[in-house]
Design a protein around this motif. Structure first.
Motif, PDB file in Angstrom:
ATOM      1  N   ALA A   6       0.845  -1.196   0.000  1.00 46.56           N
ATOM      2  CA  ALA A   6       0.000   0.000   0.000  1.00 46.56           C
ATOM      3  C   ALA A   6       0.876   1.241   0.000  1.00 46.56           C
ATOM      4  N   ALA A   7       1.822   1.272  -0.919  1.00 48.53           N
ATOM      5  CA  ALA A   7       2.848   2.316  -0.935  1.00 48.53           C
ATOM      6  C   ALA A   7       2.296   3.694  -1.270  1.00 48.53           C
ATOM      7  N   GLY A   8       1.079   3.773  -1.794  1.00 41.96           N
ATOM      8  CA  GLY A   8       0.440   5.058  -2.004  1.00 41.96           C
ATOM      9  C   GLY A   8       1.245   5.992  -2.880  1.00 41.96           C
ATOM     10  N   THR A   9       1.528   7.192  -2.364  1.00 42.81           N
ATOM     11  CA  THR A   9       2.283   8.184  -3.127  1.00 42.81           C
ATOM     12  C   THR A   9       3.772   8.134  -2.840  1.00 42.81           C
ATOM     13  N   GLY A  10       4.225   7.116  -2.110  1.00 43.52           N
ATOM     14  CA  GLY A  10       5.636   6.788  -2.073  1.00 43.52           C
ATOM     15  C   GLY A  10       6.486   7.305  -0.942  1.00 43.52           C
ATOM     16  N   TYR A  11       5.896   7.994   0.045  1.00 44.83           N
ATOM     17  CA  TYR A  11       6.743   8.587   1.085  1.00 44.83           C
ATOM     18  C   TYR A  11       7.472   7.534   1.913  1.00 44.83           C
ATOM     19  N   LEU A  12       6.755   6.532   2.420  1.00 39.93           N
ATOM     20  CA  LEU A  12       7.384   5.517   3.262  1.00 39.93           C
ATOM     21  C   LEU A  12       8.373   4.681   2.453  1.00 39.93           C
ATOM     22  N   ALA A  13       8.051   4.413   1.189  1.00 38.14           N
ATOM     23  CA  ALA A  13       8.970   3.674   0.326  1.00 38.14           C
ATOM     24  C   ALA A  13      10.258   4.453   0.120  1.00 38.14           C
ATOM     25  N   ALA A  14      10.149   5.766  -0.108  1.00 37.24           N
ATOM     26  CA  ALA A  14      11.336   6.596  -0.281  1.00 37.24           C
ATOM     27  C   ALA A  14      12.159   6.643   0.995  1.00 37.24           C
ATOM     28  N   LEU A  15      11.474   6.727   2.144  1.00 39.57           N
ATOM     29  CA  LEU A  15      12.178   6.753   3.430  1.00 39.57           C
ATOM     30  C   LEU A  15      12.955   5.463   3.642  1.00 39.57           C
ATOM     31  N   ALA A  16      12.328   4.317   3.354  1.00 37.77           N
ATOM     32  CA  ALA A  16      13.018   3.028   3.492  1.00 37.77           C
ATOM     33  C   ALA A  16      14.203   2.933   2.552  1.00 37.77           C
ATOM     34  N   SER A  17      14.069   3.486   1.357  1.00 40.45           N
ATOM     35  CA  SER A  17      15.165   3.471   0.398  1.00 40.45           C
ATOM     36  C   SER A  17      16.336   4.328   0.883  1.00 40.45           C
ATOM     37  N   HIS A  18      16.040   5.471   1.477  1.00 41.46           N
ATOM     38  CA  HIS A  18      17.094   6.346   1.990  1.00 41.46           C
ATOM     39  C   HIS A  18      17.837   5.708   3.157  1.00 41.46           C
ATOM     40  N   LEU A  19      17.208   4.727   3.805  1.00 39.44           N
ATOM     41  CA  LEU A  19      17.881   4.012   4.892  1.00 39.44           C
ATOM     42  C   LEU A  19      18.697   2.832   4.379  1.00 39.44           C
ATOM     43  N   GLY A  20      18.773   2.667   3.086  1.00 37.34           N
ATOM     44  CA  GLY A  20      19.604   1.629   2.503  1.00 37.34           C
ATOM     45  C   GLY A  20      18.877   0.406   2.019  1.00 37.34           C
ATOM     46  N   GLY A  21      17.537   0.395   2.112  1.00 38.36           N
ATOM     47  CA  GLY A  21      16.781  -0.769   1.669  1.00 38.36           C
ATOM     48  C   GLY A  21      16.671  -0.851   0.163  1.00 38.36           C
ATOM     49  N   ARG A  22      16.575  -2.081  -0.336  1.00 37.58           N
ATOM     50  CA  ARG A  22      16.277  -2.334  -1.752  1.00 37.58           C
ATOM     51  C   ARG A  22      14.772  -2.554  -1.829  1.00 37.58           C
ATOM     52  N   ALA A  63       7.805  -1.517  -4.124  1.00 39.10           N
ATOM     53  CA  ALA A  63       6.596  -0.857  -3.651  1.00 39.10           C
ATOM     54  C   ALA A  63       5.410  -1.398  -4.432  1.00 39.10           C
ATOM     55  N   VAL A  64       4.425  -1.937  -3.725  1.00 49.83           N
ATOM     56  CA  VAL A  64       3.244  -2.460  -4.398  1.00 49.83           C
ATOM     57  C   VAL A  64       2.056  -1.551  -4.112  1.00 49.83           C
ATOM     58  N   GLU A  65       1.315  -1.216  -5.171  1.00 49.92           N
ATOM     59  CA  GLU A  65       0.171  -0.320  -5.053  1.00 49.92           C
ATOM     60  C   GLU A  65      -0.906  -0.748  -6.038  1.00 49.92           C
ATOM     61  N   SER A  66      -2.159  -0.774  -5.571  1.00 53.85           N
ATOM     62  CA  SER A  66      -3.266  -1.209  -6.411  1.00 53.85           C
ATOM     63  C   SER A  66      -3.938  -0.057  -7.149  1.00 53.85           C
ATOM     64  N   ASP A  67      -3.821   1.153  -6.626  1.00 55.39           N
ATOM     65  CA  ASP A  67      -4.474   2.312  -7.233  1.00 55.39           C
ATOM     66  C   ASP A  67      -3.537   2.934  -8.274  1.00 55.39           C
ATOM     67  N   PRO A  68      -3.917   2.935  -9.555  1.00 54.99           N
ATOM     68  CA  PRO A  68      -3.002   3.419 -10.596  1.00 54.99           C
ATOM     69  C   PRO A  68      -2.671   4.897 -10.470  1.00 54.99           C
ATOM     70  N   ASP A  69      -3.595   5.716  -9.966  1.00 55.28           N
ATOM     71  CA  ASP A  69      -3.315   7.142  -9.816  1.00 55.28           C
ATOM     72  C   ASP A  69      -2.327   7.406  -8.686  1.00 55.28           C
ATOM     73  N   LEU A  70      -2.508   6.706  -7.567  1.00 55.87           N
ATOM     74  CA  LEU A  70      -1.546   6.830  -6.480  1.00 55.87           C
ATOM     75  C   LEU A  70      -0.172   6.343  -6.921  1.00 55.87           C
ATOM     76  N   ARG A  71      -0.156   5.231  -7.618  1.00 55.54           N
ATOM     77  CA  ARG A  71       1.129   4.683  -8.075  1.00 55.54           C
ATOM     78  C   ARG A  71       1.830   5.653  -9.015  1.00 55.54           C
ATOM     79  N   ALA A  72       1.091   6.318  -9.887  1.00 55.46           N
ATOM     80  CA  ALA A  72       1.704   7.268 -10.827  1.00 55.46           C
ATOM     81  C   ALA A  72       2.392   8.404 -10.078  1.00 55.46           C
TER      82      ALA A  72
END
Length: 247
Positions: free
Chosen positions: A97-113, A116-125
């Motif tokens: 439920a990565a939504g608009t990507g904030y938590l995914a970006a935060l995890a990436s900045h901490l060194g994670g690979r 991000a999975v998202e079902s809503d195409p507008d949020l994913r865009a």
């Protein structure tokens, strides 16, 4: 849909100053002391993850609506949830439920690979455009939240960006042997707490205890769950338990 306009900016707001104030007034006082999290939150333009109508509140201490039933978690919850996850460099992470990507970006900045999975195409865009600029290592998948990302498994960490009433079934199959699931658990649908859960592959079904941790059985899986802190979070409607009919 509100999230479609999440790429423009409001020039009358000093977002850089608001971002710094958010970290100093909201995040640091709640014992978030991982310097990687503090640095990332001072850097990531959270306003780009908020709908245009809510952008002025991007750094306020509140959860913001994205679309019907989907939300951008308030900063202090995002910070504490990320710290509870204990992200290690190069870990494989699934953000559900990565939504608009904030938590995914935060995890990436901490060194994670990060996947991000998202079902809503507008949020994913919106999320793809955001992470493409600020966290280019994030890879996006479009599909139902309840399916996770089986083709990319196994994951060291499954991070759920929202509230659930139980750990989604796919987590057991897609988690690495020593992996963990982190999210916000609300069994009664009202009060919720952040949790860290690990599979207890040897536990018998039914309630038990392991090192003081409750063992919770769900289907064929038994989870050792550690509650971390109370945190209000809207439930992810797509991940609500399916009704069970008996005759």
């Amino acid at each position: 849909m509100a999230a479609r306009n999440a790429g423009t900016s409001a020039p009358h707001i000093d977002f850089d100053a608001a971002r710094s104030l958010m970290v100093d007034d909201q995040v640091r006082p709640i014992e978030v002391d991982d310097p990687r999290i503090l640095s990332a939150m001072r850097t990531l333009p959270r306003e780009r993850c908020a709908p245009e109508a809510e952008r002025q509140f991007a750094y306020a201490d509140r959860t913001l609506p994205l679309t019907d039933g989907r939300y951008l978690l308030q900063p202090m919850i995002a910070a504490r949830l990320t710290q509870a996850a204990g992200i290690v460099n190069e870990e494989r992470i699934l953000v559900v439920a990565a939504g608009t990507g904030y938590l995914a970006a935060l995890a990436s900045h901490l060194g994670g690979r990060v996947i991000a999975v998202e079902s809503d195409p507008d949020l994913r865009a919106v999320g793809e455009a955001f992470t493409g600029d600020v966290a280019s290592g994030v890879v996006w998948r479009h599909g139902p939240l309840e399916s996770g990302a089986a083709a990319d498994a196994p994951f060291d960490l499954i991070l759920i960006d929202g509230g659930v009433q139980e750990i989604p079934d796919f987590c057991a199959a897609q988690l690495a042997p020593e992996g963990r699931v982190v999210g916000l658990l609300s069994r009664d649908g009202v009060a919720s707490s952040a949790f860290v859960a690990e599979l207890d592959r040897s536990a018998a079904k039914g309630n038990a205890a392991k090192g003081g941790q409750p063992i919770v059985s769900q289907g064929e899986s038994a989870w050792a769950i550690r509650l971390q802190f109370d945190a209000p979070a809207p439930l992810l409607q797509e991940l609500l338990p399916k009704p069970v009919f008996s005759f």
